[in-house]
Design a protein around this motif. Structure first.
Motif: not given
Length: 230
Positions: A109-114, A118-122, A148-158
């Protein structure tokens, strides 16, 4: 033609010719029927702007649902392209009446809003569903991962959600979902079949727990086709 214009043109054609089923964010262990397509479209109104979404999906092979979609955002009197997404979903055990099912979904997914980083999230997640009372109540659970590619961080989702049949064509949906250690979001709404298994409308209200300023409303339309793909 640029990808963005091609995407919006495809969405427009589908609309004029024809992460779970609308309006839930918590996904289910179901996919579109083999050789069929669907179009999910909705308007979401968070505070300060309005989002117009469309997500067409098709099942070409029998056990692989492919979804491609995007949104337009209207804010301060102007409209602009906001988000795009591409996802594949398959089932390892289809959901059965009074039984359970599970699968796997992966996407980008990609959300270009500042302010979105930014970036493509996987992302990837496992949807599991449980049918009770002859499908009158269905529970859904999701556990997954987001990069999250914009912040280069990984998250658990649920996610944890439910569908409860109120009348023959009317369903109540309720869910809570989130990522990482942040406060979860909640959403409740109604789903109504104008044409059973073919045309559905819905409406929801949602908010982040403890943050009244993040509330939103949405209304949606879902169209499902008969099998027609080669």
């Amino acid at each position: 033609m640029p990808f963005k214009k091609l995407l919006m043109a495809a969405v427009a054609v589908l609309a004029t010719t024809a992460h779970a089923a609308r309006p839930m964010n918590t996904d289910d262990a179901r996919i579109v029927d083999a050789k069929s397509c669907q179009l999910e479209s909705w308007v979401k109104h968070p505070r300060g702007h309005t989002e117009f979404w469309a997500q067409p999906a098709c099942n070409f092979t029998g056990n692989l649902e492919l979804t491609m979609g995007g949104s337009l955002t209207r804010q301060d009197g102007s409209t602009r392209g906001s988000a795009q997404m591409l996802q594949g979903k398959t089932l390892f055990k289809p959901l059965e009446t009074n039984g359970w099912g599970w699968g796997l979904a992966m996407g980008m997914a990609r959300d270009p809003r500042r302010d979105a980083g930014g970036g493509h999230d996987m992302y990837a997640y496992v949807p599991a569903s449980f049918s009770l009372l002859n499908d009158k109540v269905v529970l859904h659970t999701n556990v997954g991962w987001l990069r999250e590619q914009g912040t280069r961080s990984n998250h658990l989702t649920w996610g944890l959600g439910s569908e409860t049949q109120l009348q023959e064509r009317t369903w109540l949906i309720a869910e809570t979902y989130g990522q990482g250690s942040g406060k979860p979001l909640v959403q409740v709404g109604l789903r109504y079949w104008l044409v059973p298994d073919r045309v559905q409308i819905d409406a929801t209200y949602g908010n982040r727990i403890g943050e009244g300023s993040q509330r939103w409303f949405s209304v949606g339309l879902r169209l499902l086709s008969l099998p027609f793909l080669p």
